[in-house]
Design a protein around this motif. Structure first.
Motif, PDB file in Angstrom:
ATOM      1  N   LEU A  97      54.089 -41.059  29.563  1.00 24.27           N
ATOM      2  CA  LEU A  97      53.950 -41.222  31.010  1.00 24.27           C
ATOM      3  C   LEU A  97      52.745 -42.100  31.341  1.00 24.27           C
ATOM      4  O   LEU A  97      52.846 -43.042  32.124  1.00 24.27           O
ATOM      5  CB  LEU A  97      53.817 -39.851  31.684  1.00 24.27           C
ATOM      6  CG  LEU A  97      53.726 -39.858  33.195  1.00 24.27           C
ATOM      7  CD1 LEU A  97      55.014 -40.407  33.800  1.00 24.27           C
ATOM      8  CD2 LEU A  97      53.465 -38.460  33.708  1.00 24.27           C
ATOM      9  N   HIS A  98      51.618 -41.798  30.708  1.00 20.90           N
ATOM     10  CA  HIS A  98      50.403 -42.568  30.960  1.00 20.90           C
ATOM     11  C   HIS A  98      50.571 -44.007  30.466  1.00 20.90           C
ATOM     12  O   HIS A  98      50.158 -44.962  31.135  1.00 20.90           O
ATOM     13  CB  HIS A  98      49.209 -41.883  30.282  1.00 20.90           C
ATOM     14  CG  HIS A  98      47.897 -42.490  30.643  1.00 20.90           C
ATOM     15  ND1 HIS A  98      47.142 -43.188  29.732  1.00 20.90           N
ATOM     16  CD2 HIS A  98      47.214 -42.542  31.815  1.00 20.90           C
ATOM     17  CE1 HIS A  98      46.047 -43.627  30.319  1.00 20.90           C
ATOM     18  NE2 HIS A  98      46.061 -43.257  31.590  1.00 20.90           N
ATOM     19  N   ALA A  99      51.200 -44.179  29.305  1.00 15.18           N
ATOM     20  CA  ALA A  99      51.410 -45.518  28.736  1.00 15.18           C
ATOM     21  C   ALA A  99      52.346 -46.342  29.625  1.00 15.18           C
ATOM     22  O   ALA A  99      52.105 -47.528  29.847  1.00 15.18           O
ATOM     23  CB  ALA A  99      51.984 -45.411  27.324  1.00 15.18           C
ATOM     24  N   HIS A 100      53.388 -45.721  30.142  1.00 21.11           N
ATOM     25  CA  HIS A 100      54.327 -46.425  31.014  1.00 21.11           C
ATOM     26  C   HIS A 100      53.612 -46.926  32.271  1.00 21.11           C
ATOM     27  O   HIS A 100      53.754 -48.084  32.671  1.00 21.11           O
ATOM     28  CB  HIS A 100      55.494 -45.506  31.385  1.00 21.11           C
ATOM     29  CG  HIS A 100      56.551 -46.176  32.200  1.00 21.11           C
ATOM     30  ND1 HIS A 100      56.486 -46.269  33.569  1.00 21.11           N
ATOM     31  CD2 HIS A 100      57.709 -46.781  31.835  1.00 21.11           C
ATOM     32  CE1 HIS A 100      57.551 -46.899  34.023  1.00 21.11           C
ATOM     33  NE2 HIS A 100      58.310 -47.222  32.985  1.00 21.11           N
ATOM     34  N   ARG A 136      58.606 -47.523  19.722  1.00 22.70           N
ATOM     35  CA  ARG A 136      60.033 -47.531  20.057  1.00 22.70           C
ATOM     36  C   ARG A 136      60.264 -47.711  21.552  1.00 22.70           C
ATOM     37  O   ARG A 136      61.194 -48.384  21.970  1.00 22.70           O
ATOM     38  CB  ARG A 136      60.683 -46.208  19.630  1.00 22.70           C
ATOM     39  CG  ARG A 136      60.857 -46.031  18.167  1.00 22.70           C
ATOM     40  CD  ARG A 136      61.724 -44.820  17.852  1.00 22.70           C
ATOM     41  NE  ARG A 136      61.427 -43.633  18.637  1.00 22.70           N
ATOM     42  CZ  ARG A 136      60.671 -42.612  18.233  1.00 22.70           C
ATOM     43  NH1 ARG A 136      60.129 -42.653  17.035  1.00 22.70           N
ATOM     44  NH2 ARG A 136      60.468 -41.577  18.999  1.00 22.70           N
ATOM     45  N   LYS A 137      59.429 -47.081  22.373  1.00 23.19           N
ATOM     46  CA  LYS A 137      59.657 -47.039  23.816  1.00 23.19           C
ATOM     47  C   LYS A 137      59.285 -48.328  24.548  1.00 23.19           C
ATOM     48  O   LYS A 137      59.969 -48.714  25.491  1.00 23.19           O
ATOM     49  CB  LYS A 137      58.889 -45.872  24.454  1.00 23.19           C
ATOM     50  CG  LYS A 137      59.430 -44.517  24.095  1.00 23.19           C
ATOM     51  CD  LYS A 137      60.748 -44.309  24.770  1.00 23.19           C
ATOM     52  CE  LYS A 137      61.219 -42.882  24.592  1.00 23.19           C
ATOM     53  NZ  LYS A 137      62.464 -42.645  25.302  1.00 23.19           N
ATOM     54  N   VAL A 138      58.192 -48.965  24.163  1.00 24.88           N
ATOM     55  CA  VAL A 138      57.710 -50.128  24.915  1.00 24.88           C
ATOM     56  C   VAL A 138      58.762 -51.246  24.971  1.00 24.88           C
ATOM     57  O   VAL A 138      59.014 -51.782  26.049  1.00 24.88           O
ATOM     58  CB  VAL A 138      56.347 -50.619  24.381  1.00 24.88           C
ATOM     59  CG1 VAL A 138      55.981 -51.970  24.965  1.00 24.88           C
ATOM     60  CG2 VAL A 138      55.271 -49.590  24.713  1.00 24.88           C
ATOM     61  N   LEU A 150      60.280 -52.676  28.496  1.00 28.97           N
ATOM     62  CA  LEU A 150      60.207 -54.094  28.875  1.00 28.97           C
ATOM     63  C   LEU A 150      61.587 -54.655  29.240  1.00 28.97           C
ATOM     64  O   LEU A 150      61.680 -55.673  29.912  1.00 28.97           O
ATOM     65  CB  LEU A 150      59.581 -54.922  27.759  1.00 28.97           C
ATOM     66  CG  LEU A 150      58.095 -54.670  27.503  1.00 28.97           C
ATOM     67  CD1 LEU A 150      57.632 -55.416  26.266  1.00 28.97           C
ATOM     68  CD2 LEU A 150      57.247 -55.044  28.711  1.00 28.97           C
ATOM     69  N   SER A 151      62.653 -53.998  28.812  1.00 27.98           N
ATOM     70  CA  SER A 151      64.012 -54.429  29.131  1.00 27.98           C
ATOM     71  C   SER A 151      64.503 -53.881  30.466  1.00 27.98           C
ATOM     72  O   SER A 151      65.562 -54.290  30.939  1.00 27.98           O
ATOM     73  CB  SER A 151      64.974 -53.986  28.024  1.00 27.98           C
ATOM     74  OG  SER A 151      64.575 -54.531  26.800  1.00 27.98           O
ATOM     75  N   LEU A 152      63.748 -52.962  31.064  1.00 28.29           N
ATOM     76  CA  LEU A 152      64.155 -52.370  32.343  1.00 28.29           C
ATOM     77  C   LEU A 152      63.935 -53.361  33.483  1.00 28.29           C
ATOM     78  O   LEU A 152      63.041 -54.210  33.413  1.00 28.29           O
ATOM     79  CB  LEU A 152      63.354 -51.094  32.606  1.00 28.29           C
ATOM     80  CG  LEU A 152      63.562 -49.952  31.622  1.00 28.29           C
ATOM     81  CD1 LEU A 152      62.610 -48.801  31.932  1.00 28.29           C
ATOM     82  CD2 LEU A 152      64.998 -49.461  31.664  1.00 28.29           C
ATOM     83  N   PRO A 153      64.730 -53.266  34.564  1.00 28.97           N
ATOM     84  CA  PRO A 153      64.610 -54.214  35.679  1.00 28.97           C
ATOM     85  C   PRO A 153      63.208 -54.286  36.285  1.00 28.97           C
ATOM     86  O   PRO A 153      62.752 -55.367  36.654  1.00 28.97           O
ATOM     87  CB  PRO A 153      65.612 -53.683  36.706  1.00 28.97           C
ATOM     88  CG  PRO A 153      66.606 -52.937  35.908  1.00 28.97           C
ATOM     89  CD  PRO A 153      65.854 -52.363  34.749  1.00 28.97           C
ATOM     90  N   GLU A 154      62.514 -53.149  36.387  1.00 27.16           N
ATOM     91  CA  GLU A 154      61.179 -53.172  36.989  1.00 27.16           C
ATOM     92  C   GLU A 154      60.205 -54.032  36.187  1.00 27.16           C
ATOM     93  O   GLU A 154      59.284 -54.626  36.754  1.00 27.16           O
ATOM     94  CB  GLU A 154      60.633 -51.760  37.150  1.00 27.16           C
ATOM     95  CG  GLU A 154      60.461 -51.019  35.827  1.00 27.16           C
ATOM     96  CD  GLU A 154      60.089 -49.559  36.001  1.00 27.16           C
ATOM     97  OE1 GLU A 154      59.101 -49.278  36.703  1.00 27.16           O
ATOM     98  OE2 GLU A 154      60.797 -48.718  35.436  1.00 27.16           O
ATOM     99  N   PHE A 155      60.399 -54.125  34.872  1.00 21.02           N
ATOM    100  CA  PHE A 155      59.540 -54.952  34.030  1.00 21.02           C
ATOM    101  C   PHE A 155      60.073 -56.379  33.904  1.00 21.02           C
ATOM    102  O   PHE A 155      59.299 -57.315  33.760  1.00 21.02           O
ATOM    103  CB  PHE A 155      59.399 -54.333  32.641  1.00 21.02           C
ATOM    104  CG  PHE A 155      58.525 -53.113  32.609  1.00 21.02           C
ATOM    105  CD1 PHE A 155      57.155 -53.223  32.515  1.00 21.02           C
ATOM    106  CD2 PHE A 155      59.078 -51.845  32.674  1.00 21.02           C
ATOM    107  CE1 PHE A 155      56.343 -52.114  32.490  1.00 21.02           C
ATOM    108  CE2 PHE A 155      58.279 -50.718  32.651  1.00 21.02           C
ATOM    109  CZ  PHE A 155      56.902 -50.855  32.555  1.00 21.02           C
ATOM    110  N   ARG A 156      61.398 -56.543  33.942  1.00 16.87           N
ATOM    111  CA  ARG A 156      61.969 -57.884  33.778  1.00 16.87           C
ATOM    112  C   ARG A 156      61.572 -58.806  34.919  1.00 16.87           C
ATOM    113  O   ARG A 156      61.596 -60.019  34.762  1.00 16.87           O
ATOM    114  CB  ARG A 156      63.490 -57.799  33.654  1.00 16.87           C
ATOM    115  CG  ARG A 156      63.904 -57.307  32.306  1.00 16.87           C
ATOM    116  CD  ARG A 156      65.317 -57.652  31.913  1.00 16.87           C
ATOM    117  NE  ARG A 156      66.266 -57.855  32.964  1.00 16.87           N
ATOM    118  CZ  ARG A 156      67.345 -57.114  33.161  1.00 16.87           C
ATOM    119  NH1 ARG A 156      67.593 -56.087  32.399  1.00 16.87           N
ATOM    120  NH2 ARG A 156      68.177 -57.408  34.128  1.00 16.87           N
TER     121      ARG A 156
END
Length: 192
Positions: free
Chosen positions: A111-114, A153-155, A159-165
């Motif tokens: 959660l904190h990393a995200h 694994r998660k990062v 990065l592929s999610l719309p909010e990051f793209r």
């Protein structure tokens, strides 16, 4: 004792619809829309149209038909990710291109990393940076066996999610000198 089973009706004999069933069918048929390129049949095969069907009171009021496309909100047009090209990767790994900023996620919860990753990339995008390094860590040794790290694994998934793209155009595993499989080069999307 001999058991008697009812014999099935002969195949040539058709069941006759009652007036109520016929009226129900006609009301359903009037509401149905034909497929593209198909015309609506004049009547149901094998059923003679009645002169005046008795009115049917529906148990529940009919629900309006809603198109599946109309109910979904339009997705924002988010550009796809593209891997770094070989020349960019080579310049980064040899130090010919600058890494504008670094984020170390070691020891953080998911959660904190995200949250940290999202705010870091938003700042990098706002500041018009080009390349950043995100350090996830490789994992841990437990009982003589290597366990791949959760953030490692998660990062890439995040990065592929719309909010990051909307902030990132691409990412790739870093060179061994920058952390290897425990880090990612991330190319920031240009502001318009």
């Amino acid at each position: 004792m001999k058991r008697m089973t009812p014999s099935p009706p002969p195949a040539s004999r058709k069941r006759v619809l009652s007036e109520e069933e016929r009226a129900l069918w006609e009301s359903v048929a009037r509401q149905a829309k034909p497929l593209r390129g198909k015309s609506r049949p004049a009547r149901m095969h094998g059923v003679e149209p009645s002169s005046s069907p008795p009115p049917i009171k529906p148990a529940m009021p009919p629900r309006p038909i809603v198109s599946a496309h109309a109910s979904k909100p339009a997705k924002p047009n988010v550009p796809p990710l593209a891997p770094l090209d070989r020349r960019e990767r080579s310049k980064l790994s040899r130090g010919r291109s600058e890494i504008d900023a670094r984020l170390d996620l070691h020891g953080m919860t998911q959660l904190h990393a995200h949250h940290a990753l999202l705010s870091f990339l938003q700042r990098a995008h706002h500041d018009r940076l080009t390349f950043v390094l995100v350090i996830t860590g490789k994992g841990t040794m437990s009982g003589g066996e290597f366990e791949r790290g959760v953030l490692r694994r998660k990062v890439p998934h995040w990065l592929s999610l719309p909010e990051f793209r909307a902030l990132v155009t691409g990412f790739e595993e870093a060179h061994i000198g920058h952390g290897g499989s425990g880090a990612l080069y991330v190319r920031i999307r240009r502001r318009r």
